[in-house]
Design an enzyme around this catalytic site. Structure first.
Site, PDB file in Angstrom:
ATOM      1  CB  SER A 196      -0.680   0.014   1.172  1.00  0.00           C
ATOM      2  OG  SER A 196      -1.863   0.817   1.196  1.00  0.00           O
ATOM      3  CG  ASP A 273     -12.869 -17.095 -13.702  1.00  0.00           C
ATOM      4  OD1 ASP A 273     -13.848 -17.596 -13.534  1.00  0.00           O
ATOM      5  OD2 ASP A 273     -12.727 -16.349 -12.616  1.00  0.00           O
ATOM      6  CB  ILE A 279     -12.373 -15.480  -7.427  1.00  0.00           C
ATOM      7  CG1 ILE A 279     -12.340 -15.868  -5.838  1.00  0.00           C
ATOM      8  CG2 ILE A 279     -11.040 -15.235  -7.911  1.00  0.00           C
ATOM      9  CD1 ILE A 279     -11.248 -16.727  -5.463  1.00  0.00           C
ATOM     10  CG  ASP A 412      -6.391  -3.264  -3.189  1.00  0.00           C
ATOM     11  OD1 ASP A 412      -7.380  -2.370  -2.571  1.00  0.00           O
ATOM     12  OD2 ASP A 412      -5.336  -3.174  -3.049  1.00  0.00           O
ATOM     13  CG  HIS A 450      -5.542  -2.553   0.607  1.00  0.00           C
ATOM     14  ND1 HIS A 450      -4.876  -1.948  -0.568  1.00  0.00           N
ATOM     15  CD2 HIS A 450      -4.793  -2.044   1.735  1.00  0.00           C
ATOM     16  CE1 HIS A 450      -3.939  -1.026  -0.302  1.00  0.00           C
ATOM     17  NE2 HIS A 450      -3.921  -0.950   1.063  1.00  0.00           N
TER      18      HIS A 450
HETATM   19 CA   LIG Z   1     -14.794 -17.063 -11.271  1.00  0.00          CA
END
Ligand SMILES: [Ca+2]
Ligand SMILES: *[C@@H]1O[C@H](CO)[C@@H](O)[C@H](O)[C@H]1NC(C)=O
Ligand SMILES: *[C@@H]1O[C@H](CO)[C@@H](O)[C@H](O)[C@H]1NC(C)=O
Ligand SMILES: *[C@@H]1O[C@H](CO)[C@@H](O)[C@H](O)[C@H]1NC(C)=O
Ligand SMILES: *[C@@H]1O[C@H](CO)[C@@H](O)[C@H](O)[C@H]1NC(C)=O
Ligand SMILES: *[C@@H]1O[C@H](CO)[C@@H](O)[C@H](O)[C@H]1NC(C)=O
Ligand SMILES: *[C@@H]1O[C@H](CO)[C@@H](O)[C@H](O)[C@H]1NC(C)=O
Length: 528
Positions: A196, A273, A279, A412, A450
């Site tokens: 950061s 994905d 995710i 993040d 983060h």
């Molecule tokens: Ca996924």
């Protein structure tokens, strides 16, 4: 050719150490530690205290950072000191010097607009047998989330200079001398670890003081700092701030609607994905359409007004300046689900309001009801202390053999990973290299928030906020990015990937930009 592993490097260094320090007993370390208080005479530096800590101990700390309840694991000598950087500025720092030292110096970075020595990083790195130093970055402060935090910047340009570039440098200069005095030999190699603001310090160090560190680990860097901070302000404004109470603004989105937004984002983008797992591997590929949630007909609940849809378009779109130039990348779709997401925090983001008042305008009070692009551009124009840290010329650092590892969580909510891709591209463009693999590698961490946490395989030895230190043994360089950096610097073995570990113990291979993380039907692979 087979290469030595991190464990081998660590072991080898261990023998070197054992040989050099064979004569030292615990009592000797204790005596030597206490004597440092009077024996050290370093320029502009006062040794405040030295304490020998023989067993794991909760320590007390000066200043505002007391609440972090830091602990020491390794037997070590703790040296507290202060470096006068000018007649109106000073950097407080600590050196933690473990009995079992593998010959390496390391400095840890700071966070937010702080202000706080990162004690958990000192503990983590001394437990890996580095001699470590951390500074308060030139002022005592909690990190910038408190509205009064960072007031020390007001009319103190030298305090800003410490924060913007100087604290890490003097910490390294003086820290190395303390290490040399204590162990009666200089550190063989020097490292930096931060995330950061610490990531920005990492980049600033490589740009301005390329000789300070041989290996630099900089996570989620707040590079292009003025625009990063400006984006906090714009995001607050998209959702109605500074109108109070927040709900009085038609732009405000309450918590239950944010849940709806997050679900809709996953519905539109999770499967891009190839795996439905909450995710979004590459949020840059997600073209979220908030219109899908707009109220139709007589609907008034569980849907968004056109004004709220517009606010979301602003959030998930890049920040352009008055001339249409790109100022800063957009907020990553999916990251709004993270508890730190500023869009969901009412009022003006404290990071922005503190920096803008105390470091840019030089005032204590300011009316933020007209905050806009002109103000963001003013910040970057004034650029206090040269804090922008958005320059691609790492040639000196590269030419001296420096190695830089970076990482950034794709989820993040404070600093978008897209900005780290942009930094990579800026360096590549500036140096006229298509790839930076020989000295600079950026790992994108799908699902991570983060610096750590979030979803996914977010623990890989980054050593921030104590994350990944407890519970999971990650002392192989394949799974630990700090040890991977050591391997790269000391054995020339660059990490092709980093394997992250999730809370449930599952692992995922993280890829270095510009490679992409691709599901091949069985496992995640890295693909050009
Ligand atoms: Ca996924
Ligand atoms: C790695 O960690 C394991 C478990 O904590 C420990 O047994 C081993 O000695 C460590 N290896 C090195 C090289 O530090
Ligand atoms: C540092 O500055 C303080 C305050 O101005 C002064 O009292 C102190 O003597 C200085 N220390 C050194 C080592 O220069
Ligand atoms: C200095 O360290 C000693 C232990 O070495 C401790 O007893 C003492 O309280 C410390 N003094 C201050 C001012 O922190
Ligand atoms: C440090 O403090 C925490 C919480 O107060 C406690 O749980 C822990 O056991 C302490 N550790 C040591 C080494 O004293
Ligand atoms: C000590 O501080 C002064 C400014 O107060 C600076 O000019 C000088 O370079 C510093 N000395 C060292 C060795 O850094
Ligand atoms: C605030 O002070 C700094 C010097 O510390 C100066 O560079 C900057 O221009 C000032 N800001 C404004 C808005 O005048």
């Amino acid at each position: 050719m087979p290469r030595p592993s991190a464990a081998a490097v660590v072991l080898l260094s261990c023998f070197v150490f054992t040989f050099a320090a064979a004569a030292q007993s615990r009592t000797d370390w204790h005596t030597n530690c206490l004597s440092l208080k009077t024996s050290l005479h370093l320029d502009n530096t006062t040794i405040l205290n030295t304490t020998y800590i023989a067993a794991p101990t909760n320590i007390t700390t000066p200043g505002i950072c007391q609440s972090t309840a830091p602990v020491t694991s390794a037997p070590l000598c703790r040296v507290e000191f202060v470096i006068n950087t000018t007649s109106s500025s000073a950097v407080h720092a600590e050196a933690w010097l473990p009995d079992t030292w593998y010959g390496r110096f390391l400095e840890v970075g700071d966070g937010g607009l702080g202000g706080c020595i990162d004690y958990s990083a000192l503990d983590y790195t001394t437990s890996l047998h580095f001699a470590s130093v951390g500074t308060d970055n030139g002022h005592d402060g909690g990190g910038g989330t408190d509205p009064g935090d960072a007031h020390q910047f007001l009319n103190h340009p030298e305090v800003i200079n410490d924060f913007a570039f100087r604290a890490i440098h003097v910490g390294a200069e003086i820290g190395k001398q303390i290490v040399q005095a204590y162990y009666a030999r200089a550190a063989a190699k020097s490292y930096f670890l931060g995330c950061s603001t610490g990531g920005r310090q990492a980049m600033q160090s490589a740009l301005k003081f390329p000789d300070d560190f041989d290996g630099i680990l900089g996570g989620a860097p707040a590079t292009d700092f003025n625009n990063a901070i400006g984006a906090f302000g714009m995001i607050s404004r998209y959702f109605g701030a500074p109108i109070s109470p927040a709900e009085a603004s038609p732009k405000w989105i309450p918590a239950d609607l944010w849940e709806l937004v997050s679900k809709e984002i996953l519905r539109q983008c999770d499967a891009l994905d190839g795996v439905v797992d909450e995710i979004i591997t590459d949020p840059d590929a997600c073209e979220f359409r908030p219109e899908a949630l707009q109220c139709t007909g007589s609907e008034t609940t569980n849907c968004l007004t056109p004004i709220q849809v517009e606010a979301l378009h602003n959030l998930y779109g890049p920040l352009y300046g008055l001339e249409g130039q790109l100022l800063y990348p957009r907020f990553p779709p999916g990251a709004e689900a993270d508890p730190l997401a500023t869009a969901k925090i009412p009022g003006m983001a404290a990071f922005l309001s503190n920096w803008f008042r105390f470091a840019v305008l030089n005032v204590t009070e300011h009316d933020f009801s007209t905050f806009g692009l002109a103000d963001v551009e003013l910040m970057d124009e004034i650029n206090p202390g040269g804090i922008a840290t958005f320059n691609g010329d790492l040639s000196t650092f590269r030419n001296r053999g420096g190695k830089f590892l970076s990482y950034h969580g794709s989820r993040d909510p404070l600093l978008p990973a897209t900005n780290s891709k942009r930094m990579y591209d800026l360096i590549a463009h500036t140096l006229s290299f298509p790839l930076l693999d020989d000295f600079y590698r950026l790992f994108l961490i799908p699902g991570m928030g983060h610096c750590g946490n979030g979803l996914g395989a977010s623990a890989f030895g980054q050593g921030i906020l104590g994350f990944g230190v407890n519970g999971i043994a990650m002392n192989a360089s394949s799974h630990n990015i700090l040890l991977a950096l050591v391997d790269w610097v000391e054995s020339g073995v660059a990490p092709p990937t980093i394997i992250g570990t999730a809370v449930d113990g599952s692992v995922r291979t993280h890829c270095r930009y510009p490679q992409r993380s691709v599901w091949d039907g069985t496992v995640w692979i890295c693909s050009d």
